[in-house]
Design an enzyme around this catalytic site. Structure first.
Site, mmCIF file in Angstrom:
data_model
loop_
_atom_site.group_PDB
_atom_site.id
_atom_site.type_symbol
_atom_site.label_atom_id
_atom_site.label_comp_id
_atom_site.label_asym_id
_atom_site.label_seq_id
_atom_site.Cartn_x
_atom_site.Cartn_y
_atom_site.Cartn_z
ATOM 1 N N THR A 120 1.092 -0.823 0.203
ATOM 2 C CA THR A 120 0.007 0.278 0.219
ATOM 3 C C THR A 120 1.223 1.394 0.358
ATOM 4 O O THR A 120 0.727 2.145 0.870
ATOM 5 C CB THR A 120 -0.985 -0.055 1.329
ATOM 6 O OG1 THR A 120 -0.584 0.355 2.689
ATOM 7 C CG2 THR A 120 -1.852 -1.577 1.312
ATOM 8 N N SER B 224 -0.180 4.819 -4.543
ATOM 9 C CA SER B 224 0.110 5.819 -3.299
ATOM 10 C C SER B 224 -1.771 6.637 -3.833
ATOM 11 O O SER B 224 -1.730 6.019 -4.943
ATOM 12 C CB SER B 224 0.651 7.129 -4.374
ATOM 13 O OG SER B 224 0.697 8.190 -4.214
ATOM 14 N N CYS B 225 -1.923 6.840 -2.578
ATOM 15 C CA CYS B 225 -3.405 7.651 -2.848
ATOM 16 C C CYS B 225 -3.661 9.341 -3.799
ATOM 17 O O CYS B 225 -4.839 8.928 -4.918
ATOM 18 C CB CYS B 225 -3.861 7.813 -0.795
ATOM 19 S SG CYS B 225 -2.836 9.633 -0.619
ATOM 20 N N ARG C 168 1.244 19.497 2.858
ATOM 21 C CA ARG C 168 0.600 18.815 3.097
ATOM 22 C C ARG C 168 0.204 19.935 4.693
ATOM 23 O O ARG C 168 0.911 21.143 4.642
ATOM 24 C CB ARG C 168 1.240 18.591 4.245
ATOM 25 C CG ARG C 168 1.910 17.423 3.923
ATOM 26 C CD ARG C 168 1.016 16.138 3.611
ATOM 27 N NE ARG C 168 1.498 14.897 2.894
ATOM 28 C CZ ARG C 168 2.128 14.511 3.652
ATOM 29 N NH1 ARG C 168 2.293 13.841 4.981
ATOM 30 N NH2 ARG C 168 2.576 12.888 2.748
#
Length: 481
Positions: free
Chosen positions: A258, A288-289, A370
């Site tokens: 994941t 990745s997401c 972020r």
């Protein structure tokens, strides 16, 4: 009777109809391994209000609300058929029936539309496939919830064990509590009990062994009755073939990572390139997401308009690899307090596009910031197209992709004018097109893509695991390519 009384009477009638749908949906799921969907959203184990809200959601996409009075006849028709394991979208059945024009009855139309799941065409129910989670952090616990949910029919995937490093006294009790309650995703839907003496968690009747180990070499899975399992490594500790191969021990047949894979590890985005997985491939990455969020809409745009180049700017929620307060961190900026700052950082999503979508002959660059939210991110995808178009044409195309294409499980669509990040917590799609924010001028297009970087990504991982395990059942009506 007043207008208000008429509205309330109509609501109570729709409640009654939705209530009558629940046992039909449950029986199809338990007895025949059939999952009922409505525009790609599962109706299994949903409440009356959830069913009605899912029907109302169709208004955002089709311009008018889909009524339970319209979908119930299709559901009733399905219960009369000899169905095999499958996923059936009654929203799509109702939509296509409206424009069919052949004068068929609902029963006749339904039987024809799902013929691939009946009679000689139906596939047999398969034995469940063992799954092991290696690691039990944010993604691991959401994967556990999804795997437990999908074990409801008794077939498909079966979570057998979780491997972690022992964290101290009452380790299993604390881990079970984190599975039971989540500050972002809410309460676990079901019951959880703990057998400390046998290191076992029982969740909705599923017995899950907690195995304590510091290294893959310490575990013999066959000693726990586990065989031919798919192991999902959600630690990110190993990302190349050599490291991940350590998991290929007695009882484990395949490893799914994941995180973005390195070297020659295949990076898979379900819906885009999962069909390229070779049957004998033992090590796979789910990328990745962010890669999962941008690649499906990028493919949708490239297929229709062509893409010459692009840039993705990701505004990403903070994660556990950042510091809560300023402290030393091996990365340049991630040591600064995550809940107090916007933090510029790197993303490998852009470079990963080439692995998941190698036919795209366009340079894609990327960067990331972020921000102080705990979940749900947004990717701003700026594209130079191969031909000029209009905003209306792009939105119509993406709306149709989200409804009827093979990417409808990956791409969602919203035209809510006041949509914000928290609205998409729990979304099962890889990304959600924000229609109101979309900008198109000539051959330039800017797409704003929301995504639940925890739950939506976990759903993509489970879809890959279902595919490689052979329990990814066909969907009807068949999506239009």
């Amino acid at each position: 009777m007043t207008v208000n009384d008429d509205s309330f009477t109509d609501w109570k009638n729709r409640e009654r109809i939705a209530e009558s749908m629940i046992p039909l949906i449950g029986r199809l799921h338990r007895e025949r391994d059939v999952t009922i969907l409505l525009h790609s959203r599962s109706l299994v184990n949903k409440s009356v209000v959830s069913i009605l809200k899912t029907h109302r959601f169709a208004r955002q996409i089709e311009g008018e609300e889909l009524s339970v009075t319209e979908t119930l006849p299709f559901l009733e028709a399905l219960t009369a058929l000899d169905l095999g394991p499958s996923q059936i979208d009654i929203g799509m059945l109702a939509k296509t029936y409206r424009t069919d024009g052949r004068g068929l009855s609902v029963e006749q139309f339904t039987a024809e539309a799902v013929a691939g799941a009946t009679g000689e065409n139906k596939i047999e129910r398969r034995e469940s496939r063992d799954v092991v989670l290696y690691g039990f952090g944010r993604i691991g616990r959401l994967l556990a919830r999804l795997l437990i949910e999908k074990a409801g029919s008794g077939n498909g995937l079966r979570l057998r064990a979780i491997v972690v490093r022992r964290g101290g006294d009452q380790d299993i009790v604390k881990r079970a509590s984190l599975l039971r309650r989540d500050s972002i995703h809410g309460q676990f839907q079901g019951t959880i009990t703990v057998d400390e003496a046998n290191s076992t968690i029982v969740a909705n009747g599923n017995e899950i062994k907690m195995i304590y180990a510091d290294d893959p070499s310490e575990v013999n899975y066959t000693a726990y009755g586990i065989k031919d399992a798919i192991l999902i490594d959600n630690t990110g500790r190993w990302r190349d073939r050599a490291g991940l191969s350590q998991h290929l021990r007695p009882g484990v047949a395949k490893v799914v990572l994941t995180a973005p894979g390195k070297g020659d590890v295949l990076n898979v985005v379900h819906g885009v390139n999962h069909e390229t997985i070779k049957p004998d491939e033992q090590i796979i990455s789910c990328a990745s997401c962010t890669t999962n969020a941008i690649v499906p809409p990028l493919k949708a745009m490239a297929d229709e308009y062509g893409v010459l180049r692009g840039h993705v700017e990701t505004v990403h929620s903070f994660t556990n690899d950042q510091n809560l307060l300023d402290n030393f961190h091996k990365s340049d900026r991630r040591g600064r307090s995550a809940p107090l700052n916007m933090v510029i950082t790197e993303t490998g999503a852009a470079s990963a596009v080439a692995k998941a979508l190698p036919e795209l002959d366009a340079r894609i660059t990327g960067s990331s910031i972020r921000v102080p939210v705990p979940d749900v991110s947004i990717a701003i995808l700026s594209l130079r197209l191969a031909r000029e178009t209009t905003r209306e044409e792009v939105l119509d195309h993406l709306r149709n992709v989200s409804l009827t294409s093979p990417l409808k499980r990956q791409i969602d669509f919203t035209n809510a004018p006041d949509a914000v990040s928290s609205d998409f917590i729990g979304s099962r799609h890889a990304s959600i097109i924000d229609a109101g924010a979309t900008k198109v001028e000539g051959d330039d297009a800017i797409l704003y893509l929301w995504y639940d970087n925890e739950f939506g990504y976990s759903c993509q991982v489970v879809r890959v695991v279902q595919h490689v395990s052979g329990v990814e059942y066909p969907t009807f009506p068949v999506p239009v390519a």
